[in-house]
Design a protein around this motif. Structure first.
Motif, PDB file in Angstrom:
ATOM      1  N   SER A   1       0.832  -1.200   0.000  1.00 21.35           N
ATOM      2  CA  SER A   1       0.000   0.000   0.000  1.00 21.35           C
ATOM      3  C   SER A   1       0.870   1.254   0.000  1.00 21.35           C
ATOM      4  O   SER A   1       1.991   1.248   0.532  1.00 21.35           O
ATOM      5  N   ASP A   2       0.315   2.340  -0.578  1.00 17.26           N
ATOM      6  CA  ASP A   2       1.000   3.627  -0.526  1.00 17.26           C
ATOM      7  C   ASP A   2       0.468   4.493   0.609  1.00 17.26           C
ATOM      8  O   ASP A   2       0.756   5.695   0.680  1.00 17.26           O
ATOM      9  N   VAL A   3      -0.313   3.923   1.527  1.00 17.16           N
ATOM     10  CA  VAL A   3      -0.874   4.664   2.639  1.00 17.16           C
ATOM     11  C   VAL A   3       0.239   5.312   3.459  1.00 17.16           C
ATOM     12  O   VAL A   3       1.367   4.812   3.509  1.00 17.16           O
ATOM     13  N   VAL A   4      -0.062   6.431   4.083  1.00 19.14           N
ATOM     14  CA  VAL A   4       0.895   7.025   5.013  1.00 19.14           C
ATOM     15  C   VAL A   4       1.052   6.080   6.200  1.00 19.14           C
ATOM     16  O   VAL A   4       0.063   5.596   6.761  1.00 19.14           O
ATOM     17  N   ILE A   5       2.287   5.811   6.571  1.00 22.39           N
ATOM     18  CA  ILE A   5       2.569   4.961   7.730  1.00 22.39           C
ATOM     19  C   ILE A   5       3.362   5.771   8.743  1.00 22.39           C
ATOM     20  O   ILE A   5       4.400   6.345   8.408  1.00 22.39           O
ATOM     21  N   SER A   6       2.860   5.820   9.965  1.00 26.87           N
ATOM     22  CA  SER A   6       3.630   6.441  11.044  1.00 26.87           C
ATOM     23  C   SER A   6       4.019   5.381  12.052  1.00 26.87           C
ATOM     24  O   SER A   6       3.297   4.401  12.254  1.00 26.87           O
ATOM     25  N   VAL A   7       5.166   5.600  12.677  1.00 29.82           N
ATOM     26  CA  VAL A   7       5.591   4.734  13.760  1.00 29.82           C
ATOM     27  C   VAL A   7       5.428   5.521  15.050  1.00 29.82           C
ATOM     28  O   VAL A   7       5.894   6.650  15.180  1.00 29.82           O
ATOM     29  N   ASP A   8       4.706   4.939  15.984  1.00 28.10           N
ATOM     30  CA  ASP A   8       4.445   5.568  17.278  1.00 28.10           C
ATOM     31  C   ASP A   8       5.595   5.177  18.202  1.00 28.10           C
ATOM     32  O   ASP A   8       5.586   4.098  18.806  1.00 28.10           O
ATOM     33  N   THR A   9       6.587   6.057  18.308  1.00 25.44           N
ATOM     34  CA  THR A   9       7.772   5.745  19.107  1.00 25.44           C
ATOM     35  C   THR A   9       8.457   7.024  19.551  1.00 25.44           C
ATOM     36  O   THR A   9       8.315   8.071  18.916  1.00 25.44           O
ATOM     37  N   PHE A  10       9.216   6.921  20.633  1.00 29.44           N
ATOM     38  CA  PHE A  10      10.078   8.032  21.038  1.00 29.44           C
ATOM     39  C   PHE A  10      11.547   7.642  20.978  1.00 29.44           C
ATOM     40  O   PHE A  10      12.423   8.451  21.281  1.00 29.44           O
ATOM     41  N   HIS A  11      11.827   6.405  20.585  1.00 27.43           N
ATOM     42  CA  HIS A  11      13.202   5.922  20.508  1.00 27.43           C
ATOM     43  C   HIS A  11      13.816   6.216  19.143  1.00 27.43           C
ATOM     44  O   HIS A  11      13.234   5.853  18.106  1.00 27.43           O
ATOM     45  N   ALA A  12      14.986   6.827  19.123  1.00 29.93           N
ATOM     46  CA  ALA A  12      15.664   7.113  17.856  1.00 29.93           C
ATOM     47  C   ALA A  12      15.951   5.834  17.087  1.00 29.93           C
ATOM     48  O   ALA A  12      15.802   5.785  15.858  1.00 29.93           O
ATOM     49  N   GLN A  13      16.380   4.788  17.789  1.00 31.80           N
ATOM     50  CA  GLN A  13      16.712   3.530  17.113  1.00 31.80           C
ATOM     51  C   GLN A  13      15.488   2.946  16.404  1.00 31.80           C
ATOM     52  O   GLN A  13      15.575   2.499  15.247  1.00 31.80           O
ATOM     53  N   VAL A  14      14.354   2.972  17.067  1.00 37.93           N
ATOM     54  CA  VAL A  14      13.122   2.439  16.459  1.00 37.93           C
ATOM     55  C   VAL A  14      12.719   3.297  15.271  1.00 37.93           C
ATOM     56  O   VAL A  14      12.336   2.783  14.211  1.00 37.93           O
ATOM     57  N   ALA A  15      12.823   4.608  15.410  1.00 34.92           N
ATOM     58  CA  ALA A  15      12.470   5.506  14.310  1.00 34.92           C
ATOM     59  C   ALA A  15      13.342   5.241  13.088  1.00 34.92           C
ATOM     60  O   ALA A  15      12.844   5.189  11.951  1.00 34.92           O
ATOM     61  N   ARG A  16      14.642   5.047  13.312  1.00 34.62           N
ATOM     62  CA  ARG A  16      15.557   4.792  12.189  1.00 34.62           C
ATOM     63  C   ARG A  16      15.162   3.526  11.436  1.00 34.62           C
ATOM     64  O   ARG A  16      15.041   3.530  10.197  1.00 34.62           O
ATOM     65  N   GLU A  17      14.916   2.445  12.167  1.00 39.95           N
ATOM     66  CA  GLU A  17      14.574   1.182  11.512  1.00 39.95           C
ATOM     67  C   GLU A  17      13.199   1.248  10.857  1.00 39.95           C
ATOM     68  O   GLU A  17      12.987   0.665   9.782  1.00 39.95           O
ATOM     69  N   ALA A  18      12.271   1.964  11.473  1.00 43.66           N
ATOM     70  CA  ALA A  18      10.925   2.080  10.906  1.00 43.66           C
ATOM     71  C   ALA A  18      10.951   2.872   9.599  1.00 43.66           C
ATOM     72  O   ALA A  18      10.265   2.515   8.626  1.00 43.66           O
ATOM     73  N   ILE A  19      11.726   3.938   9.548  1.00 38.69           N
ATOM     74  CA  ILE A  19      11.837   4.734   8.318  1.00 38.69           C
ATOM     75  C   ILE A  19      12.454   3.895   7.208  1.00 38.69           C
ATOM     76  O   ILE A  19      11.999   3.922   6.054  1.00 38.69           O
ATOM     77  N   ARG A  20      13.461   3.120   7.538  1.00 35.37           N
ATOM     78  CA  ARG A  20      14.074   2.240   6.538  1.00 35.37           C
ATOM     79  C   ARG A  20      13.065   1.226   6.000  1.00 35.37           C
ATOM     80  O   ARG A  20      13.111   0.845   4.831  1.00 35.37           O
ATOM     81  N   ALA A  21      12.136   0.803   6.863  1.00 34.16           N
ATOM     82  CA  ALA A  21      11.142  -0.200   6.455  1.00 34.16           C
ATOM     83  C   ALA A  21       9.990   0.407   5.666  1.00 34.16           C
ATOM     84  O   ALA A  21       9.206  -0.332   5.066  1.00 34.16           O
TER      85      ALA A  21
END
Length: 316
Positions: free
Chosen positions: A115-135
């Motif tokens: 899907s091309d839907v907007v995906i947000s990751v609900d996190t405050f951890h930089a490490q999680v944000a980095r991996e989520a953006i890559r995904a």
């Protein structure tokens, strides 16, 4: 001389009969593959929590296949945006960043592949944000008001949008009896300070969304007042996210358990939109999409999809 009607009195008090529309600094936003004109539309953000103890679904989407299925079901129901989380906001034992990433990254990757839907990751951890953006995540939804300073570098080095949320507590810790001198003004000052910090870090303002944080370190009376005065947050000029769905302020107001808060959630979302919210974070997607479209139509932002009634032709 005819006496003033109620609408006349309201118009005299507000200076206008027109509906409130937020003064957005940059209304048109490109978020991932989708473009939003927040001067004319409301985005519905669905909620998928891959946690065993989320406050609403109590682990219903903790299994990977359940979380993926719920994400695609939200898209099918009309969600513009899917928010995927792996750690609850509520007080409790910390979730290690590596474990949180293991929960959310596979869901993000599968949803992005389909899907091309907007995906947000609900996190405050930089490490999680980095991996989520890559995904494939295109938004970082930080409900802790930038508690991890390293998060800003991750967002600045990407094309991701950042949601800045008002909250007061250290992550996963209690904050009993929160006090505000003036809730809307206090939250606005907090958000402005963090917006300035985010811009200084290199994140452009067209990638900033603000969230006043309903129920986050706020009691029911405070969340109700915040909803009434949400236009004061929207007046900051950034798209305002209202995360009101099934919150405790709705349950306490209506004396309703978690399974009986749909109507209250829809009412809170509609009032939030009328007061300037342009993103609503909701669990019940289909009903929320219908409520958003109807509210847009009342505001003059959405064209009705089937004009026949009393339009000069026989009604069917």
């Amino acid at each position: 001389m005819f006496p003033l009607t109620l609408s006349d009195e309201i118009a005299a008090a507000t200076g206008s009969r027109e509906p409130y529309l937020p003064p957005l600094r940059i209304p048109v936003r490109r978020i991932g593959a989708r473009t939003f004109d927040f001067s004319r539309q409301v985005a519905v953000m669905a909620v998928v929590n891959r946690t065993p103890d989320s406050f609403y679904d109590r682990g219903r989407t903790f299994a990977l296949d359940a979380a993926v299925a719920a994400s695609f079901a939200a898209v099918a129901d009309g969600a513009d945006w899917v928010d995927i989380g792996g750690a609850p906001f509520a007080p409790g034992a910390p979730i290690p960043a590596a474990e949180e990433a293991d929960r959310v990254v596979p869901v993000i990757a599968e949803l992005r592949a389909g899907s091309d839907v907007v995906i947000s990751v609900d996190t405050f951890h930089a490490q999680v944000a980095r991996e989520a953006i890559r995904a494939g995540a295109t938004v970082v939804n930080d409900t802790t008001g930038l508690s991890d300073p390293a998060l800003l570098d991750i967002v600045a080095d990407s094309e991701a949008t950042l949601v800045i949320t008002h909250s007061l507590a250290t992550p996963r810790t209690p904050y009993p009896r929160p006090h505000y001198d003036d809730i809307a003004a206090d939250i606005a000052r907090y958000l402005i300070e963090r917006v300035e910090r985010v811009i200084a870090s290199g994140v452009p303002e067209e990638r900033i969304v603000v969230d006043p944080g309903h129920d986050l370190n706020k009691n029911t009376l405070q969340s109700l007042e915040l909803t009434r005065r949400l236009s004061e947050i929207a007046d900051l000029g950034f798209p305002t996210l209202a995360a009101v769905s099934n919150k405790d302020f709705i349950g306490e107001t209506l004396r309703a358990d978690r399974a009986a808060r749909l109507e209250g959630s829809i009412a809170a979302a509609v009032v939030s939109i009328m007061n300037g919210a342009r993103i609503i974070r909701m669990h019940n997607v289909a009903a929320s999409v219908a409520a958003a479209r109807m509210t847009e139509a009342i505001l003059g932002l959405w064209t009705p999809q089937g004009l026949r009634h009393n339009m000069g032709e026989a009604n069917e």
